[in-house]
Design an enzyme around this catalytic site. Structure first.
Site, mmCIF file in Angstrom:
data_model
loop_
_atom_site.group_PDB
_atom_site.id
_atom_site.type_symbol
_atom_site.label_atom_id
_atom_site.label_comp_id
_atom_site.label_asym_id
_atom_site.label_seq_id
_atom_site.Cartn_x
_atom_site.Cartn_y
_atom_site.Cartn_z
ATOM 1 N N THR A 129 38.158 14.206 -4.449
ATOM 2 C CA THR A 129 38.354 15.557 -3.894
ATOM 3 C C THR A 129 37.472 16.560 -4.617
ATOM 4 O OG1 THR A 129 40.625 14.983 -3.357
ATOM 5 C CG2 THR A 129 40.126 17.339 -3.500
ATOM 6 N N ASP A 151 46.075 8.721 -12.581
ATOM 7 C CA ASP A 151 45.196 7.794 -13.313
ATOM 8 C C ASP A 151 44.662 8.379 -14.620
ATOM 9 O OD1 ASP A 151 45.557 6.324 -10.995
ATOM 10 O OD2 ASP A 151 43.609 6.856 -10.151
ATOM 11 N N ARG A 186 61.705 -15.571 -19.338
ATOM 12 C CA ARG A 186 60.579 -15.568 -18.398
ATOM 13 C C ARG A 186 59.408 -14.730 -18.913
ATOM 14 N NH1 ARG A 186 64.151 -14.477 -12.961
ATOM 15 N NH2 ARG A 186 64.279 -16.649 -12.305
ATOM 16 N N MET A 193 49.172 0.960 -11.676
ATOM 17 C CA MET A 193 48.014 1.644 -11.068
ATOM 18 C C MET A 193 47.065 2.189 -12.136
ATOM 19 S SD MET A 193 49.504 3.688 -7.801
ATOM 20 C CE MET A 193 49.639 2.888 -6.205
ATOM 21 N N ARG A 290 57.351 -14.306 -13.359
ATOM 22 C CA ARG A 290 57.598 -13.432 -12.201
ATOM 23 C C ARG A 290 56.622 -12.258 -12.253
ATOM 24 N NH1 ARG A 290 60.024 -17.293 -11.057
ATOM 25 N NH2 ARG A 290 62.192 -17.509 -10.349
HETATM 26 O O1 F6P Z 1 44.316 7.442 -7.684
HETATM 27 C C1 F6P Z 1 45.694 7.333 -7.615
HETATM 28 C C2 F6P Z 1 46.102 5.978 -7.111
HETATM 29 O O2 F6P Z 1 47.511 5.920 -7.110
HETATM 30 C C3 F6P Z 1 45.503 4.792 -7.855
HETATM 31 O O3 F6P Z 1 46.143 4.553 -9.069
HETATM 32 C C4 F6P Z 1 45.655 3.703 -6.833
HETATM 33 O O4 F6P Z 1 44.691 2.702 -7.017
HETATM 34 C C5 F6P Z 1 45.403 4.417 -5.548
HETATM 35 O O5 F6P Z 1 45.671 5.785 -5.777
HETATM 36 C C6 F6P Z 1 46.255 3.936 -4.403
HETATM 37 O O6 F6P Z 1 45.846 4.609 -3.256
HETATM 38 P P1 F6P Z 1 46.615 4.547 -1.867
HETATM 39 O O7 F6P Z 1 47.702 5.586 -1.936
HETATM 40 O O8 F6P Z 1 45.579 4.865 -0.874
HETATM 41 O O9 F6P Z 1 47.217 3.188 -1.716
#
Ligand code: F6P
Length: 377
Positions: A129, A151, A186, A193, A290
């Site tokens: 953006t 992130d 386990r 993310m 898992r």
């Molecule tokens: O950039 C934020 C984020 O949540 C990343 O961590 C992740 O890879 C991506 O967006 C997921 O994007 P979408 O919402 O398009 O699945």
């Protein structure tokens, strides 16, 4: 300065705000901060563009954001004006002769913006953006950026809002996974993310007492991971928690991508490394494994107090930058202070984990395997 007195000093303005890219906790707090400061303090007008830059393509979609519109939204996740990670006006999918071509429609976006009668755009978003915002700024649009992303991968700000909430969510998940992992003896592989930055994995892994953290910045060694888990079992801990960043990859492998069925054209979607690591461990170890993929849980719901405060500061500062005509700048936290930096400098490079970072060393000294055996000790 008293409100009424301040109001008289600056000419009336209309501020347009949009939230772009993936949502994140704290977006509403930014919107509230902008509206309260712009409308309440300066007596300006604020309008919200709907669904990110998509709202400026075709027939513009927007709504009035008065003080009433932002009542009660500080603690709410998501964004009241919607967002989208499609709609890059510099590379917009347009059908030509039966084929989809990425086309520059930024002039249309500028024209639509002009027709709204707004003086300035506040673009709240991540790397993608803000790059678009910078492109529009270079074409003459007065723009202010606000950095957002769970992130935490944006340069020029110490931290982005939403990140600390995501770390808190992952940490709580790790706490919960500990008890079930221990009861069943386990290995729990938890994919988190972060795209190509390992901040969420690293900090939540430390806070949630992970036994191994696999970062995108340091290709991991599967044999080292197996050995660390076996060593723990031999020492009496018959369970392990492995946090895998979605962008992590094995030394001999590569990033794992999700197949996106036509959506998000041009945007890479990461995901699936957790399953691969889980399958590899199940094959090599005599332990049940898992896999948990936390996914969008990390982005949903209420922001933590830290993120509410940071997002509020960013919103108020964005209006401040407008009052000072500091267009082309992005609000950023530096130490204890929020100030403006150029958007261009903020998007020049991603903020990724330096393998020598003190947090990496801390994790290693705590006995956590970070991607591969630490040979530097
Ligand atoms: O950039 C934020 C984020 O949540 C990343 O961590 C992740 O890879 C991506 O967006 C997921 O994007 P979408 O919402 O398009 O699945």
């Amino acid at each position: 300065m008293p409100r009424a007195q301040h109001r008289g000093l600056l000419m009336s303005k209309t501020i347009a705000i949009l939230t772009g890219g993936g949502d994140c906790p704290g977006l509403n707090a930014v919107i509230r901060g902008v509206v309260r400061s712009a409308v309440g303090l300066h007596g300006w007008r604020v309008i919200g563009i709907e669904d990110g830059f998509e709202g400026l393509i075709g027939e513009p979609r927007w709504r009035e954001l008065g003080l009433d519109a932002v009542r009660g939204i500080l603690s709410r996740g998501g964004t009241i004006i919607g967002t989208s990670n499609r709609g890059n006006p510099f590379a917009y999918p347009v059908e030509k002769n039966g084929q989809i071509e990425l086309t520059d429609i930024s002039d249309q976006v500028l024209e639509n913006f002009r027709q709204l009668g707004a003086d300035v755009l506040i673009a709240v978003g991540g790397d993608g953006t803000l790059k678009i915002a910078q492109g529009l700024f270079e074409k003459g649009l007065p723009v202010i950026g606000v950095p957002k992303t769970i992130d935490n991968d944006l340069q020029a700000t110490d931290v982005t809002f939403g990140y600390r909430t995501a770390v808190a969510i992952v940490t709580e998940a790790l706490d919960r996974l500990h008890s079930t992992a221990e009861s069943h003896h386990r290995v729990m592989v938890v994919e988190v993310m972060g795209r190509d930055a390992g901040w969420i994995a690293l900090e939540s892994g430390i806070a949630g007492s992970a036994d191994a953290i696999l970062l995108p910045e340091i290709p991991f060694s599967l044999p080292d991971l197996c050995q660390a888990i076996e060593q723990r079992a031999a020492n009496g801990s018959r369970f392990s928690i492995v946090v895998v960043a979605e962008g992590a990859f094995a030394a001999e492998g590569e990033k794992v991508l999700l197949k996106s069925a036509g959506e998000n054209l041009g945007v890479e979607r990461l995901g699936g490394i957790g399953q691969q690591v889980g399958a590899a461990l199940a094959e090599r170890l005599d332990m049940e494994t898992r896999v948990v993929t936390l996914g969008h849980l990390q982005r949903g719901g209420s922001p933590t107090p830290y993120d509410r405060i940071l997002a509020s500061r960013f919103g108020v500062k964005a209006v401040d930058l407008i009052a000072c005509q500091r267009f082309g700048e992005m609000v950023a936290l530096k130490g204890r202070t929020v100030d403006g930096v150029t958007i261009a400098s903020a998007v020049a490079r991603l903020n990724r984990v330096d393998p020598q970072h003190e947090l990496v060393t801390t994790a290693q000294h705590l006995g956590i395997l970070v991607s591969r055996r630490n040979t530097g000790r």
